[in-house]
Design a protein around this motif. Structure first.
Motif, PDB file in Angstrom:
ATOM      1  N   PRO A 102       9.274  -0.378   1.703  1.00  0.00           N
ATOM      2  CA  PRO A 102       8.509  -1.497   1.164  1.00  0.00           C
ATOM      3  C   PRO A 102       9.336  -2.700   0.720  1.00  0.00           C
ATOM      4  O   PRO A 102       8.874  -3.833   0.824  1.00  0.00           O
ATOM      5  CB  PRO A 102       7.763  -0.872  -0.019  1.00  0.00           C
ATOM      6  CG  PRO A 102       7.656   0.571   0.311  1.00  0.00           C
ATOM      7  CD  PRO A 102       8.919   0.893   1.040  1.00  0.00           C
TER       8      PRO A 102
ATOM      9  N   SER B 247      -1.203  -4.854  10.064  1.00  0.00           N
ATOM     10  CA  SER B 247      -0.402  -4.730  11.274  1.00  0.00           C
ATOM     11  C   SER B 247      -1.184  -5.217  12.487  1.00  0.00           C
ATOM     12  O   SER B 247      -0.674  -5.978  13.320  1.00  0.00           O
ATOM     13  CB  SER B 247       0.037  -3.278  11.475  1.00  0.00           C
ATOM     14  OG  SER B 247       0.815  -3.143  12.637  1.00  0.00           O
TER      15      SER B 247
ATOM     16  N   VAL C 281      -2.354  -1.517   5.325  1.00  0.00           N
ATOM     17  CA  VAL C 281      -1.173  -1.715   6.168  1.00  0.00           C
ATOM     18  C   VAL C 281      -1.571  -1.703   7.645  1.00  0.00           C
ATOM     19  O   VAL C 281      -1.102  -2.532   8.433  1.00  0.00           O
ATOM     20  CB  VAL C 281      -0.106  -0.638   5.886  1.00  0.00           C
ATOM     21  CG1 VAL C 281       1.001  -0.670   6.932  1.00  0.00           C
ATOM     22  CG2 VAL C 281       0.494  -0.848   4.498  1.00  0.00           C
ATOM     23  N   ASP C 282      -2.457  -0.786   8.015  1.00  0.00           N
ATOM     24  CA  ASP C 282      -2.916  -0.722   9.405  1.00  0.00           C
ATOM     25  C   ASP C 282      -3.656  -1.995   9.796  1.00  0.00           C
ATOM     26  O   ASP C 282      -3.443  -2.547  10.883  1.00  0.00           O
ATOM     27  CB  ASP C 282      -3.828   0.493   9.608  1.00  0.00           C
ATOM     28  CG  ASP C 282      -3.074   1.816   9.558  1.00  0.00           C
ATOM     29  OD1 ASP C 282      -1.833   1.795   9.689  1.00  0.00           O
ATOM     30  OD2 ASP C 282      -3.732   2.863   9.383  1.00  0.00           O
TER      31      ASP C 282
ATOM     32  N   GLU D 167       6.175  -2.396   5.405  1.00  0.00           N
ATOM     33  CA  GLU D 167       5.594  -1.104   5.780  1.00  0.00           C
ATOM     34  C   GLU D 167       4.938  -1.168   7.154  1.00  0.00           C
ATOM     35  O   GLU D 167       4.986  -0.206   7.933  1.00  0.00           O
ATOM     36  CB  GLU D 167       4.580  -0.666   4.723  1.00  0.00           C
ATOM     37  CG  GLU D 167       5.223  -0.308   3.384  1.00  0.00           C
ATOM     38  CD  GLU D 167       4.194   0.067   2.322  1.00  0.00           C
ATOM     39  OE1 GLU D 167       3.271   0.833   2.644  1.00  0.00           O
ATOM     40  OE2 GLU D 167       4.318  -0.424   1.183  1.00  0.00           O
ATOM     41  N   ALA D 168       4.312  -2.302   7.471  1.00  0.00           N
ATOM     42  CA  ALA D 168       3.682  -2.462   8.784  1.00  0.00           C
ATOM     43  C   ALA D 168       4.703  -2.450   9.910  1.00  0.00           C
ATOM     44  O   ALA D 168       4.369  -2.153  11.062  1.00  0.00           O
ATOM     45  CB  ALA D 168       2.872  -3.754   8.818  1.00  0.00           C
TER      46      ALA D 168
ATOM     47  N   SER E  95      -5.013  -1.725  -3.117  1.00  0.00           N
ATOM     48  CA  SER E  95      -3.751  -1.637  -2.362  1.00  0.00           C
ATOM     49  C   SER E  95      -2.698  -0.788  -3.062  1.00  0.00           C
ATOM     50  O   SER E  95      -1.711  -0.387  -2.448  1.00  0.00           O
ATOM     51  CB  SER E  95      -3.182  -3.036  -2.113  1.00  0.00           C
ATOM     52  OG  SER E  95      -2.911  -3.711  -3.329  1.00  0.00           O
TER      53      SER E  95
ATOM     54  N   ARG F 119      -4.023   1.937   0.658  1.00  0.00           N
ATOM     55  CA  ARG F 119      -2.855   1.160   1.054  1.00  0.00           C
ATOM     56  C   ARG F 119      -2.549   1.378   2.551  1.00  0.00           C
ATOM     57  O   ARG F 119      -2.238   0.433   3.263  1.00  0.00           O
ATOM     58  CB  ARG F 119      -1.649   1.539   0.206  1.00  0.00           C
ATOM     59  CG  ARG F 119      -0.431   0.629   0.432  1.00  0.00           C
ATOM     60  CD  ARG F 119       0.702   1.028  -0.489  1.00  0.00           C
ATOM     61  NE  ARG F 119       1.867   0.171  -0.346  1.00  0.00           N
ATOM     62  CZ  ARG F 119       2.107  -0.921  -1.067  1.00  0.00           C
ATOM     63  NH1 ARG F 119       1.233  -1.306  -1.985  1.00  0.00           N
ATOM     64  NH2 ARG F 119       3.205  -1.634  -0.876  1.00  0.00           N
ATOM     65  N   LYS F 120      -2.654   2.622   3.008  1.00  0.00           N
ATOM     66  CA  LYS F 120      -2.412   2.895   4.427  1.00  0.00           C
ATOM     67  C   LYS F 120      -3.410   2.137   5.296  1.00  0.00           C
ATOM     68  O   LYS F 120      -3.057   1.575   6.338  1.00  0.00           O
ATOM     69  CB  LYS F 120      -2.502   4.394   4.705  1.00  0.00           C
ATOM     70  CG  LYS F 120      -2.186   4.752   6.157  1.00  0.00           C
ATOM     71  CD  LYS F 120      -2.299   6.241   6.409  1.00  0.00           C
ATOM     72  CE  LYS F 120      -1.884   6.572   7.851  1.00  0.00           C
ATOM     73  NZ  LYS F 120      -2.612   5.794   8.865  1.00  0.00           N
TER      74      LYS F 120
ATOM     75  N   LEU G 155       3.952  -4.981   2.071  1.00  0.00           N
ATOM     76  CA  LEU G 155       3.011  -4.479   3.073  1.00  0.00           C
ATOM     77  C   LEU G 155       3.461  -4.831   4.489  1.00  0.00           C
ATOM     78  O   LEU G 155       3.299  -4.038   5.422  1.00  0.00           O
ATOM     79  CB  LEU G 155       1.615  -5.034   2.791  1.00  0.00           C
ATOM     80  CG  LEU G 155       0.980  -4.550   1.482  1.00  0.00           C
ATOM     81  CD1 LEU G 155      -0.271  -5.351   1.160  1.00  0.00           C
ATOM     82  CD2 LEU G 155       0.647  -3.060   1.565  1.00  0.00           C
TER      83      LEU G 155
END
Length: 354
Positions: free
Chosen positions: A191, A80, A76-77, A185-186, A66, A72-73, A182
């Motif tokens: 952050p 989400s 986050v996806d 960011e979602a 992460s 990390r992206k 996270l």
């Protein structure tokens, strides 16, 4: 099983006597009972309101990597998607060692299997019948301790599980920071956004003990509800028993060694303007004893009167605010006002749309 009105006073008297024993549900089991006391029998309509389903499985998110941009992206996806569709997910490779989790759960079991006199000595021992947040109490005892604004008074923890719970708490508080980043960011935010609004600065730890139940089909460990504040991190042992409501069906949350469960709560649904879902969940009973540790993250002591509502960075003409602003204190008061009725008060704060 129907209970006529004339029986209600008798039930209340039995419940009062049970609480006064200070022995908890474990005390009932130790007495050798073979039938479930009437005070713990759930209404049939509650037990049968939704059916169970094995067609869907709770999302699993791997936190390994992460700290690296590409992974990390992806995380986050995934977070989400899980937060929008489920409001709950299993975490693996989250940084809390499996032996720390196991030791904490074992410590909770050891605490609850002491004598009532020892358990009541520190004032941290409770049984669900004392809460009165549901029409019928759950088949559950619990140890309660708090970490206020990041500070844990270790000396207030029972000696038998002090070290194990202290270690576990330190790791969970660290994981909370990662999760808040996270989740921010979602939501398309920086952050440190959720951390800055201090919505999850304090932790209310509830170390649950669900004794083996003589008639598990008639009882619940905890009846269906959603948590009031922002987020809950849960550890459960290999017995399982947690169920979440998804697509109008109860779905079992499986035991995965070393994993942790994250439940999103009402106030994160409010600030996300319904983008994220607060998950309705419950704990079922069985013929084996079960333990779990829930940490409910809530605002700092200084922010309990601060108003939280749909975030300005999220709302727009196309996404108007769905909720009124409410303080954590007022929201908790609304939960207590529903005492004995069950459910969550989130609908009370829903705005009427033109």
């Amino acid at each position: 099983m129907e209970v006529i009105n004339n029986d209600l006073n008798l039930i209340e008297e039995e419940l009062k006597r049970f609480v006064e024993t200070k022995a908890g549900v474990k005390g009932l089991v130790d007495s050798g009972l073979v039938k479930l006391p009437i005070t713990f029998i759930q209404p049939p309509q509650l037990l049968s309101k939704y059916s169970s389903s094995s067609r869907n499985t709770v999302p699993v998110i791997d936190f390994d990597g992460s700290s690296f941009a590409d992974k990390r992206k992806q995380i986050v996806d995934e977070l989400s998607q899980a937060s929008e569709a489920w409001g709950v997910f299993l975490l693996i490779n989250h940084g809390v060692p499996a032996d720390v989790i196991d030791d904490a759960l074992q410590g909770v079991k050891m605490f609850h299997e002491q004598s009532p006199e020892v358990k009541n000595a520190d004032g941290n021992f409770f049984t669900s019948a004392q809460l009165k947040l549901a029409p019928v109490p759950g088949w559950r005892d619990y140890l309660n301790y708090r970490c206020i604004d990041g500070y844990l008074n270790e000396e207030a923890l029972p000696q038998i599980c002090r070290h194990a719970l202290s270690e576990y708490t330190k790791y969970v508080l660290h994981l909370k920071v990662t999760l808040s980043e996270l989740l921010s960011e979602a939501l398309g935010l920086c952050p440190d956004y959720i951390e800055k609004i201090e919505g999850m600065s304090s932790g209310n730890f509830v170390a649950n003990y669900y004794p083996a139940c003589p008639e598990p089909d008639l009882a619940l460990g905890i009846s269906d509800h959603s948590d009031p504040f922002f987020m809950t991190i849960l550890a459960q042992d290999n017995v399982g028993g947690l169920q979440v409501l998804y697509d109008d069906h109860w779905v079992d949350v499986p035991y995965v060694k070393g994993s942790l469960i994250v439940n999103l709560s009402d106030m994160i649904q409010i600030i996300s303007n319904d983008k994220f879902k607060s998950v309705v969940h419950r704990a079922v009973t069985g013929d084996a004893t079960r333990t779990s540790i829930a940490c409910h993250f809530e605002p700092s002591s200084a922010k309990m009167e601060t108003l939280y509502g749909p975030l300005q960075e999220i709302i727009s003409d196309d996404n108007p605010p769905m909720y009124a602003h409410v303080s954590a204190h007022e929201y908790l008061r609304s939960v207590c006002m529903k005492e004995g009725k069950g459910g969550a008060p989130i609908s009370k704060f829903k705005l009427q749309q033109a």
